[in-house]
Design a protein around this motif. Structure first.
Motif, mmCIF file in Angstrom:
data_model
loop_
_atom_site.group_PDB
_atom_site.id
_atom_site.type_symbol
_atom_site.label_atom_id
_atom_site.label_comp_id
_atom_site.label_asym_id
_atom_site.label_seq_id
_atom_site.Cartn_x
_atom_site.Cartn_y
_atom_site.Cartn_z
ATOM 1 N N ARG A 1 -0.588 -7.521 -4.796
ATOM 2 C CA ARG A 1 0.580 -8.337 -5.143
ATOM 3 C C ARG A 1 1.083 -8.014 -6.546
ATOM 4 O O ARG A 1 2.283 -7.922 -6.775
ATOM 5 C CB ARG A 1 0.142 -9.808 -5.075
ATOM 6 N N LYS A 2 0.156 -7.866 -7.489
ATOM 7 C CA LYS A 2 0.505 -7.781 -8.901
ATOM 8 C C LYS A 2 0.774 -6.363 -9.384
ATOM 9 O O LYS A 2 1.704 -6.127 -10.156
ATOM 10 C CB LYS A 2 -0.613 -8.399 -9.756
ATOM 11 N N ILE A 3 -0.060 -5.411 -9.007
ATOM 12 C CA ILE A 3 0.111 -4.048 -9.531
ATOM 13 C C ILE A 3 0.424 -3.052 -8.417
ATOM 14 O O ILE A 3 0.547 -1.858 -8.668
ATOM 15 C CB ILE A 3 -1.112 -3.577 -10.346
ATOM 16 N N HIS A 4 0.519 -3.547 -7.178
ATOM 17 C CA HIS A 4 0.952 -2.727 -6.039
ATOM 18 C C HIS A 4 -0.003 -1.566 -5.768
ATOM 19 O O HIS A 4 0.421 -0.449 -5.453
ATOM 20 C CB HIS A 4 2.379 -2.228 -6.259
ATOM 21 N N THR B 1 8.379 -7.488 -19.741
ATOM 22 C CA THR B 1 8.464 -6.966 -18.386
ATOM 23 C C THR B 1 7.147 -7.280 -17.681
ATOM 24 O O THR B 1 6.156 -7.624 -18.318
ATOM 25 C CB THR B 1 8.667 -5.441 -18.381
ATOM 26 N N GLU B 2 7.134 -7.131 -16.370
ATOM 27 C CA GLU B 2 5.888 -7.280 -15.619
ATOM 28 C C GLU B 2 4.921 -6.162 -16.002
ATOM 29 O O GLU B 2 5.330 -5.038 -16.312
ATOM 30 C CB GLU B 2 6.168 -7.218 -14.116
ATOM 31 N N HIS B 3 3.647 -6.491 -16.000
ATOM 32 C CA HIS B 3 2.628 -5.487 -16.317
ATOM 33 C C HIS B 3 2.666 -4.351 -15.299
ATOM 34 O O HIS B 3 2.806 -4.577 -14.097
ATOM 35 C CB HIS B 3 1.247 -6.141 -16.318
ATOM 36 N N VAL B 4 2.529 -3.123 -15.797
ATOM 37 C CA VAL B 4 2.441 -1.945 -14.940
ATOM 38 C C VAL B 4 1.088 -1.286 -15.177
ATOM 39 O O VAL B 4 0.711 -1.008 -16.318
ATOM 40 C CB VAL B 4 3.572 -0.937 -15.249
ATOM 41 N N SER B 5 0.358 -1.046 -14.097
ATOM 42 C CA SER B 5 -0.941 -0.372 -14.197
ATOM 43 C C SER B 5 -0.752 1.121 -14.007
ATOM 44 O O SER B 5 -0.008 1.566 -13.125
ATOM 45 C CB SER B 5 -1.894 -0.899 -13.124
#
Length: 389
Positions: free
Chosen positions: A80-83, A211-215
């Protein structure tokens, strides 16, 4: 008598963060902005589940890798969060906080002499854990002009034939710096070109404000060469529950699990049950805490601007990293005088590596009331120092 201690451990310095924590604990009237611990109570639903599991007698060992239901929820959460999708059975291990994940990952992956690239300023445990795993830490000094982000050029310059791993400590403790997708893409290309592995410490991933966190694990070709470390201490305000997790290729997780078996056995059982509740039902509470941190962050950015203390705007974690270079003293000297004269504790930037010299880490994981009082004292202290020039 024979020396009972190893040269390796005696050569490692204790944490510079804890030094100031210990000092302020002996000053009952002091305000501490030094420790990176949420001032919020753990959300009630999580605490209630922890209490309930104790009442139900769920106090036995779990499987070494963690409760199956928790690993399933972690998998869903990360998708959900980092896809990124992780197999709960083979690619996720539950740890005693994120710190154990760092230690076990390095011990499982390093042979003597392998180099680990560590951008600094950054969390204090990467260098000593690399040394304890018989690796060779190679520091990459980050630049204030780049908002303490790692650049592909800096990474390329640091790589040697002995380099095996890169630590990616973003969102960053102590600077509050984040890396966007555009920042990460050239880093990923260097990593793939040199066949490196990445240890991505994403413990502050819930706490980003721009922005949303990107892993980095979500970028093409990176999941198979990245270990993602995360946990519940920061975003879910569960520091004392000591619960984290690490996700990555099964071939690595399988070997990490052996170290975890022999050293730990399993993470705390009632903490694991409580975390399941948090992942399933506490997103609103996490958002409320993030909103409060963001309010405090904006307040400090504005106050430092008024004070004319140079400081880039941080967009992650709950730290701000102002420069005190104008005063001609080390960050430790500044922090000690500030504590002695104004009874406020902050952490000298040098505690996070040489490139942190000349800066202070100020945590805003404290109430707005405490922050206002502390900033008032800092303003008074700064004016006094400037008048003495």
């Amino acid at each position: 008598m024979r020396n009972p201690l190893s040269k390796k451990i005696t050569g490692i310095e204790p944490s510079g963060i804890r030094k100031f924590f210990d000092l302020v604990s002996e000053m009952p009237d002091a305000i501490s902005l030094g420790v990176g611990e949420p001032d919020f109570d753990t959300p009630w639903r999580i605490r209630e589940e922890g209490i309930y599991t104790l009442e139900q007698g769920k106090t036995f060992y779990t499987s070494n890798a963690g409760l199956k239901d928790l690993k399933i929820e972690i998998s869903k959460y990360l998708e959900r969060k980092i896809h990124v999708e992780y197999d709960p059975d083979h690619e996720i291990m539950v740890t005693v906080g994120g710190s154990e994940g760092i230690d076990v990952a390095l011990r499982a992956m390093l042979d003597p002499g392998d180099e680990v690239l560590i951008p600094q300023p950054s969390y204090v445990s990467y260098v000593p854990c690399t040394i304890l795993a018989d690796g060779n830490p190679v520091v990459i000094p980050l630049q204030e002009k780049n908002e303490f982000k790692l650049t592909a050029e800096e990474l390329e310059e640091a790589v040697t034939p002995k380099t095996k791993m890169l630590v990616m400590p973003f969102p960053n403790n102590p600077t509050g710096s984040i890396m966007t997708k555009e920042d990460l893409e050239p880093i990923a290309e260097v990593v793939k070109r040199h066949d490196l592995y990445v240890l991505s410490d994403e413990i502050y991933s819930e706490l980003t404000y721009k922005t949303e966190h990107v892993s980095i694990a979500s970028l093409p070709g990176m999941q198979e060469r990245t270990l993602v470390i995360n946990g519940f201490s920061k975003g879910f305000a569960m520091t004392g529950w000591r619960l984290g997790y690490i996700c990555g290729p099964s071939v690595i997780i399988e070997q990490m699990l052996k170290i975890h078996q022999f050293a730990i056995m399993c993470a705390p059982t009632n903490s694991q049950y409580a975390a399941i509740e948090g992942l399933r039902h506490c997103e609103d509470e996490v958002q409320q805490m993030r909103n409060a941190y963001n309010q405090r962050r904006r307040y400090l950015v504005n106050e430092f601007a008024k004070m004319k203390l140079e400081c880039f705007e941080p967009f992650g974690a709950f730290y701000i990293f102002p420069s005190i270079k104008e005063f001609g003293m080390t960050s430790e000297e500044f922090a000690m005088r500030f504590l002695e004269e104004e009874k406020v504790a902050v952490v000298p930037g040098s505690a996070f590596g040489e490139s942190g010299e000349g800066f202070l880490r100020v945590s805003y994981a404290y109430s707005l009331e405490d922050l206002k009082e502390a900033i008032g004292r800092l303003g008074r202290f700064v004016e006094r120092l400037r008048s003495q020039k």
